[in-house]
Design an enzyme around this catalytic site. Structure first.
Site, short mmCIF file in Angstrom:
data_model
loop_
_atom_site.label_atom_id
_atom_site.label_comp_id
_atom_site.label_asym_id
_atom_site.label_seq_id
_atom_site.Cartn_x
_atom_site.Cartn_y
_atom_site.Cartn_z
N ASP A 195 0.82 -1.21 0.00
CA ASP A 195 0.00 0.00 0.00
C ASP A 195 0.86 1.27 0.00
O ASP A 195 0.34 2.37 -0.03
CB ASP A 195 -0.92 0.02 1.23
CG ASP A 195 -2.37 -0.14 0.84
OD1 ASP A 195 -2.65 -0.51 -0.32
OD2 ASP A 195 -3.24 0.11 1.71
N ASP A 245 -9.66 -6.22 12.58
CA ASP A 245 -9.46 -7.63 12.89
C ASP A 245 -10.56 -8.14 13.82
O ASP A 245 -11.20 -9.16 13.55
CB ASP A 245 -8.08 -7.85 13.52
CG ASP A 245 -7.67 -6.74 14.48
OD1 ASP A 245 -8.54 -5.91 14.81
OD2 ASP A 245 -6.51 -6.71 14.91
#
Lengths: 733, 769
Positions: free
Chosen positions: B182, B342
């Site tokens: 990224d 998460d």
């Protein structure tokens, strides 16, 4: 001539006076009977003390006199020291306090016009000085001792006629200001159990009207002259009886009626009446109507009706919960002093000043735990006080808290919170005393504006009693004496069963006396009490057994702590042998041939053989007359004060010869909330190690349950990881 | 109808109901009787006897295991419940408005702690221990995609992780590895810093090519890490996905130990494994406790996560987890509404009925933030993310989760409000002693009977649960050190839950020199000073308000405790210099040392190692050989042969870089001459063997952590030193700052203040840490 006229005039005056006083009666009482002190010191520069005494409604006081005996300090300056007496705040007598003649006597003629029916206040004030100019206001030389036990109040009075209207007549006849005590005869048909029961209700209602004043009941089949009577019965009993006395009328429904006391007919056949005594007729055509009439007679207090009789259609009574009896505090709530019936009180002046009030805590209120009674005070004190000025709170004669008033400029305090340990309180009546000790900051010899030293406690100050459990070990006769416990636990007698092994008039009179006592203590007539004759019927109640010793039902007699006989025979008698700290008294037992003294009655407490936690209280004597005498004797304050423990033998002879022998002997039992005892709670409290044991047991049981439960979850979780899935080619187990 | 009845009367519900009724009965028994019937003596007895029992049981090994474990925990619950009941019904008293506000705030803070305590007990009822689940049918192995998302981490760091990933034991045709970059998206390459992004892309692509793995860079940086992984999910097709942070180096057996779980349970959504941390957390490092204490996260991965596993509530921790692609696709990929994607992803999986597994074997080695700033950024992200979940997707209201899962997730969110209660606890006694607010209405006898047993019991329970993974007061220090930063962050998230954005934990930042983190330390100077300033008030009140001595005493102890914790915490803000390059581990094993120059060989013991070299301990001095003196010469060529736990041999060439004789043993360091091959070997040897991490974890988790006196002494000593160092550092910072304003150099200040510095010099300050 002159010599002849004067004796004649004197004779005429004596005759007039004798005529005027004909029919008058005299009441004489020592002052220590009218207040709690036998003697009292009035200290400091200025001090006073008030005694309140009643004048009954039926009296018209003709003459009143006071003989006051006192001793004053020999250090006083006689010219400027003075004792004065006021009646209802009007000075009626004064005397110099002579240091050369320290024993003094003051005779005061009280103008009869200054006395009112009701409560009158007698104020004794002293002004005391020991030197002319500069002096210490609280010098120990400044005292005068009032000897109330050697001082007397004498009232000469005539009796008034009973008012014709029912509400006024009830207040007149059953007057809490009656002196020396109330006396009422109940006329009834002892053969009718319903009449006896309703007469008991009426008697308890009448006893409530007497408030704290002792009232003795007698019972008979006919009118007893010389005292107020109540006639209770159904139409078939009441109408013939009254007709026979020449005061007949028709019972047309549930009726409450007051008439002058009929005394029968004279020689000419004309009815005779004692108009200074009354007859309250409570009657009905059926048992139900009689019940309604009895309830109404107990309740009527509003000035209605405007006549001497009323027909009552219905009586609705309020629902009263447990522990709501007279003066009982409500726990778990903030109670303002206003709600406790206290006005704001101001201490003004210098020195120690007191203000008392009392609260009643349920007798089975468990005060053990480490709890605190919260007192939140709102008060103000004025300027000029020395730093050691204080307000002391005393609970049951023990100092609980002290507030220091240390600000010389004065201060207003709001919500000053005091936590008073619960253990300072006792079950039942608790005396709370505020003592303001106001000391001026000014030096001696400075001009003191005594009235500017003040402390006012507002009556929006609050008391909060925390919720506490109800658990109590019985029997304790002192609790019965204090608050008719456990019979007053539920006001209204909803859990009171009275058992008369025999229903003679003496036993019935005893029942009225005791029902009246309970009613006066709980503040509510025993409308819902039940009555059984021979054997108890409603067994889940507090049982009051009234009767001869030899007539007790066997199952009750067997459980009594002491089995005394009223006829010669063998008895086992406990004798206090030793007092041992911690474990209580130790008793020796003697098995003797003999009988109980005929002038002794027995009070004994035990656990009900029918319901755990319920009580049986036995009032018994050698004879039926003894039972009635015993019931009157136990109304005496001295007797009540001496009742204690499990068993009490009371001699009921003349007042002077009355004695009480109390023993804390026999099996104890526990009672809980509302008279019921949870075995579980009992065991937990009485045997704390059982509690620890059960706690450990429960923890272990819980652990195992939790373990098995979690084992299941765990097994399922792990099983998922062991199972072979067909999705990726594995094989199912 | 039959279904309904069978649901009502099934064994599980019946057992639970039975348990519930029995629990209620026991609890009501305790509460009712204790409060109402016992006098203070019996209350004291109950409190202290239960506590005494708790302490004894906590030290009995058998009570760590069920069913005795349940006895211990129920006892602990009773003590806490007893306190809660008393605190609620006996101490909340209105006196005046300010005091009442203080009372309510303190009560709320306490109840938060009590809630945490109960949730902790519930979660920790029975930690699950699992065996490895190797693949069972090698013919039908699921395909696995390994994702290594990266944003701004250095190439070296990614290279290490990718190299280790390439060595994972799994059929090559079933395993694909992807670097998800990224930091070099199209948007980055076209925006500011395009050159850097291009260079990064080139480097990463080359790395991927060298290792034979794939490289993916998307168009835009949407939804941070979750968006990055979701993008990759769309381009790949493996049955399972192994997600690794770029600094989480996997061992070779990470798949061979876990893939079997997926084969056995078709509803298994994820398998989480621990994050083994190679370096200490910044607080451990600053306090200087890392050498003999477990890592900060050991408590979570060794104990808490195993406990969550029992309730099927083990959740994804961002890395070192294997997830089922089909499950992820069912929930629309990784969640993007929370910055702790998460946990939210796991919650969604659980909501859909997927199971999770936690397998305790450490199979990645990661790095913790090495500056306080990075540490705080990471923790703030966690806190804000969990608060986001609490506010936007409150576990208690989520459909599909069972009650236990809800409680477990609630526990995970609820914990992060600790900063508020900490703040209240720090300033509560000051409010009473200094300003006279009456916030805790209890006598000393009551405190003795209720409060003290409860407080001590909390520590005993912490020891019971975490005794092998955390020292006694460490949680206090961790939470205290974070609270000043957490409180505003959590508050802002509470007020605006959608506001926080994902802030990546800085990985590169290092500490160039020893320095005081004044921003962090300053509030604790305030706490210490404020509590210290309150003590004279206590003395004054003790003398002039004897009626309040009970509470004054309590307040006094409370102040002292606060000062103790604050002083300890201060030590955490003095940051020590650290070079990131060499993450060195203590390792054990045998090695064979050969010096090719002289032909001498010797057996040696491994002492420590890094990617760049090994430390060896020789039992005897080397001697003999042509032309060499006795001993080892610095600069001499060396060849070291070592083997891992599987018996695989590695030979590393290099040279001796240092040598020292210590306690009769020759210690020497060998620095490798790396080639691509030897680098891969070094990665495999050092990072590829999960037994190494298991052994290290075991070693640092077996110490006795619960020794009150020694721990108090230990922390007080370190804390006082820390505070002195911080004071000196703060003084120096202040002087230098004022000096620079006056035009005087730092050296000049030091020279002028030389006599003073000698008393406690900067150098000394550094040494004591």
């Amino acid at each position: 001539m002159k010599n002849r006229i004067m004796p004649l005039l004197a004779a005429l005056l004596f005759a007039a006076a004798s005529f005027a006083s004909a029919g008058n009666k005299t009441y004489r009482s020592s002052l220590d009977k009218l207040n709690p002190h036998g003697t009292l010191d009035l200290k400091c520069v200025s001090s006073s003390y008030k005694i309140s005494f009643p004048v009954p409604e039926r009296w018209t006081v003709r003459k009143a006199g006071l003989l006051l005996r006192y001793t004053n300090s020999s250090n006083l300056r006689g010219e400027v020291s003075q004792l004065s007496v006021r009646i209802n705040d009007v000075p009626v007598g004064q005397v110099k306090l002579d240091p050369r003649k320290t024993e003094g006597e003051m005779s005061v003629n009280i103008p009869a016009a200054r006395l009112e029916n009701g409560y009158n206040t007698l104020t004794f004030s002293v002004v005391q000085h020991y030197q002319d100019n500069c002096e210490q206001w609280d010098a120990p030389d400044l005292w005068t001792n009032l000897q109330f036990d050697r001082s007397f109040l004498e009232l000469e009075y005539a009796e008034r006629r009973v008012p014709a209207k029912l509400p006024e007549a009830l207040g007149f006849m059953f007057d809490p200001k009656a002196l020396p005590a109330g006396e009422v005869n109940v006329v009834l048909d002892k053969g009718s159990r319903e009449s006896v029961l309703q007469a008991g209700v009426a008697a308890s209602g009448i006893a409530r009207r007497f408030d704290y004043k002792k009232v003795g009941f007698t019972a008979s089949a006919g009118i007893v002259p010389g005292r107020d009577n109540i006639l209770v019965g159904e139409k078939k009993f009441v109408e013939p009886l009254l007709s026979g006395l020449g005061a007949g009328f028709e019972v047309a429904g549930p009726m409450v009626k007051v008439v002058p006391l009929p005394l029968g007919r004279d020689k000419e056949g004309l009815p005779r009446f004692d108009r200074r005594r009354g007859l309250l007729v409570i009657a009905g055509r059926s048992p139900e109507e009689l019940k309604t009439a009895a309830r109404a007679a107990a309740e009527i207090s509003f000035p209605f009706p405007g006549a001497g009789e009323t027909i009552v259609k219905e009586v609705s009574l309020p629902d009263l919960p447990y522990y709501s009896g007279r003066g009982h505090i409500e726990t778990g709530r903030k109670l303002t002093f206003r709600k406790l019936g206290l006005p704001p009180f101001t201490f003004r002046g210098i020195g120690n000043m007191t203000e008392d009030f009392s609260v009643r805590v349920p007798n089975d209120y468990l005060m053990r735990a480490g709890k605190y009674i919260s007192l939140s005070l709102n008060f103000i004190y004025g300027p000029g006080l020395k730093e050691d000025s204080s307000l002391t709170v005393i609970v049951n004669d023990t100092i609980a808290q002290v507030i220091n008033m240390a600000n010389p400029a004065g201060e207003r305090m709001e919500k000053y919170k005091l936590d008073i340990p619960a253990y300072l309180f006792t079950s039942g009546e608790n005396k709370i005393r505020f003592i303001a000790s106001l000391t001026p900051k000014s030096q001696a010899c400075e001009l003191l504006m005594v009235d500017s030293y003040f402390l006012t406690v507002y009556n929006n100050s609050t008391f909060t009693f925390p919720k506490m459990p109800h658990l109590l070990e019985l029997p304790r006769l002192e609790l019965f004496a204090d608050n008719a416990f456990p019979f007053g636990r539920l006001p209204g007698g909803g859990d009171v069963e009275i058992l008369l092994p025999e229903s003679g008039y003496d036993e019935i009179a005893a029942m009225f006396n005791l029902a009246g006592f309970i009613s006066r203590k709980s503040g509510y007539p025993l409308y819902d009490m039940s009555l059984s004759v021979g054997a108890p019927e409603k067994r889940d109640r507090e049982l009051l057994v009234i009767g001869r010793l030899d007539k007790l039902p066997e199952e009750l007699a067997d459980g009594m702590p002491v089995a005394l006989r009223n006829a010669p025979g063998e008895s086992e008698v406990p004798n206090l042998s030793a007092k041992k700290w911690g474990t209580g008294p130790l008793f020796s037992l003697t098995r003797q041939i003999g009988a109980l003294d005929t002038e002794y009655g027995m009070l004994m407490g035990m656990e009900s053989p029918y319901v755990a936690g319920r009580s049986v209280l036995f009032f018994g004597a050698h004879s039926s007359a003894g039972v009635a005498d015993l019931s009157r004797a136990v109304l005496d304050h001295d007797i009540l004060g001496a009742l204690n423990g499990t068993v009490a033998a009371v001699s009921f002879g003349s007042e002077a010869s009355r004695r009480v022998a109390s023993l804390d002997y026999g099996r104890k039992y526990w009672t809980g909330k509302d008279g019921r005892l949870s075995r579980f709670v009992y065991f937990m409290y009485v045997h704390p190690f059982m509690y620890y044991g059960s706690l450990i047991f429960l923890i272990l049981v819980l652990s195992l349950l939790l373990y098995f439960y979690l084992s299941g979850i765990r097994a399922r979780r792990l099983e998922l990881a062991r199972r072979r899935s067909p999705v990726h080619g594995g094989k199912e187990k | 109808m039959r279904n309904i009845l069978s649901r009502i009367f099934n064994r599980r519900i019946m057992l639970f109901a039975l348990h519930y009724v029995a629990a209620c009965y026991a609890f009501s028994l305790v509460l009712y009787l204790l409060e109402r019937y016992f006098n203070l003596f019996h209350k004291d007895m109950i409190g202290w006897v239960m506590l005494g029992l708790l302490i004894v049981l906590a030290r009995v090994r058998e009570y760590k295991l069920p069913p005795a474990r349940m006895t211990f925990l129920i006892l602990a619950s009773l003590i806490a419940l007893r306190y809660t009941f008393w605190r609620t019904f006996s101490t909340l008293v209105y006196t005046d408005l300010p005091s009442m506000i203080g009372t309510i705030v303190l009560y709320a803070a306490e109840m938060y702690l009590v809630g945490t305590h109960f949730l902790g007990i519930f979660v920790g009822l029975w930690p699950l221990e699992r065996d490895a689940a190797p693949p069972e049918d090698t013919g039908h192995l699921p395909t696995v995609d390994v994702f290594i998302p990266t944003y701004n981490e250095p190439l070296e760091m990614v290279k290490l992780t990718a190299t280790a990933a390439a060595q994972i034991d799994y059929p090559a045709d079933k395993l694909k590895i992807y670097i998800l970059d990224d930091g070099a998206t199209a948007a980055k390459r076209q925006g500011p810093g395009a050159g850097e992004a291009e260079r990064r892309r080139a480097g990463m692509s080359a790395l991927a090519a060298d290792l034979g793995i794939s490289y993916i860079a998307r168009e835009k940086n949407e939804h941070a890490k979750a968006g990055n992984v979701n993008y990759a999910l769309g381009l790949t097709g493996g049955d399972l996905v192994l997600l690794l942070d770029s600094d989480h180096v996997p061992t070779r057996d990470i798949l061979s130990n876990t893939v079997g779980f997926f084969q056995r349970d078709p509803r298994l959504g994820l398998v989480q494994t621990p994050h083994f941390m190679g370096n200490p957390s910044i607080i451990e490092k600053n306090i200087g406790s890392f050498s003999n204490s477990p890592r900060e996260n050991d408590m979570f991965f060794n104990m808490i996560h195993r406990s969550l596993d029992l309730w099927n509530a083990s959740y994804f921790c961002g890395s070192a987890a294997i997830l089922r692609r089909s499950a992820l696709e069912e929930i629309g990929g990784f969640a993007t509404t929370s910055i702790t994607e998460d946990v939210q992803t796991s919650m969604l999986l659980h909501q859909r009925g997927y199971n999770s597994v936690y397998f305790r074997k450490p199979m990645v080695c990661g790095l913790q933030p090495n500056t306080f700033t990075a540490y705080v950024i990471q923790r703030m992200r966690w806190a804000q993310g969990m608060v986001q979940i609490f506010m936007l997707n409150n576990p208690l209201t989520r459909k599909g989760l069972d009650l236990f899962q809800k409680l477990c997730y609630l526990n995970a969110c609820y914990f992060w409000f600790f900063s508020f209660s900490r703040l209240v606890m720090y300033f509560g006694p000051i409010l009473f002693l200094t300003f006279g607010l009456k916030i805790y209405h209890a006598s000393s006898a009551q405190v003795l009977s209720y409060t003290l047993p409860h407080v001590i019991a909390i520590f005993v329970v912490m020891y019971f649960f975490y005794g092998n993974t955390r020292r006694l007061f460490f949680s206090e220090v961790y939470e205290s050190a974070q609270m000043m930063f957490m409180a505003p962050a959590v508050l802002s998230t509470l007020l605006n839950p959608r506001r926080p954005v994902f802030k990546i934990t800085p990985k590169e930042m290092g500490v160039e020199k020893d320095e005081l983190n004044l921003t962090g330390a300053m509030p604790f100077f305030v706490v210490v000073l404020a509590n210290a300033a309150a003590l004279p008030f206590a003395v004054y009140k003790w003398i002039y308000f004897p009626a309040y001595r009970d509470v004054i005493l309590i307040g006094n102890f409370w102040c002292l405790y606060n000062m103790f914790i604050a002083i300890m915490t201060l030590g955490a803000f003095f940051e020590r210099r650290e070079s990131r390059r060499n993450t060195r581990f203590s390792i054990h094993g045998k090695a064979a040392l050969r010096l090719p120059g002289s032909g001498v060989s010797a057996e040696a013991a491994l002492v420590d190692g890094s990617l760049h070299g090994l430390g060896l301990s020789l039992e005897t001095e080397l001697s003999g050989g042509a032309g060499r003196a006795e001993g080892v010469l610095v600069g001499e060529r060396a060849e070291v042969t070592v083997s891992d736990s599987a018996g695989k041999k590695y030979v590393f060439s290099g040279s001796i870089v240092n040598t020292v004789l210590r306690r009769g043993r020759r210690l020497c360091g060998v620095e490798f001459d790396h080639t691509e091959r030897s680098y891969a070997d070094a990665v495999s040897f050092l990072y590829g063997d999960s037994s190494r991490w298991t052994e290290m974890l075991r070693t640092r988790s077996t110490g006795e952590m619960f020794n009150v006196s020694s721990d108090v002494y230990y922390f007080l000593k370190r804390g006082l030193h820390g505070m002195l160092v911080c004071l000196v550092a703060a003084l120096r910072w202040g002087l230098e700052r004022s000096g620079s304003l006056l035009g005087i150099s730092a050296a000049g200040i030091r020279r002028r203040l030389a006599p003073g510095w000698k008393i406690y010099r900067w150098k000394n300050a550094r040494e004591v840490i």
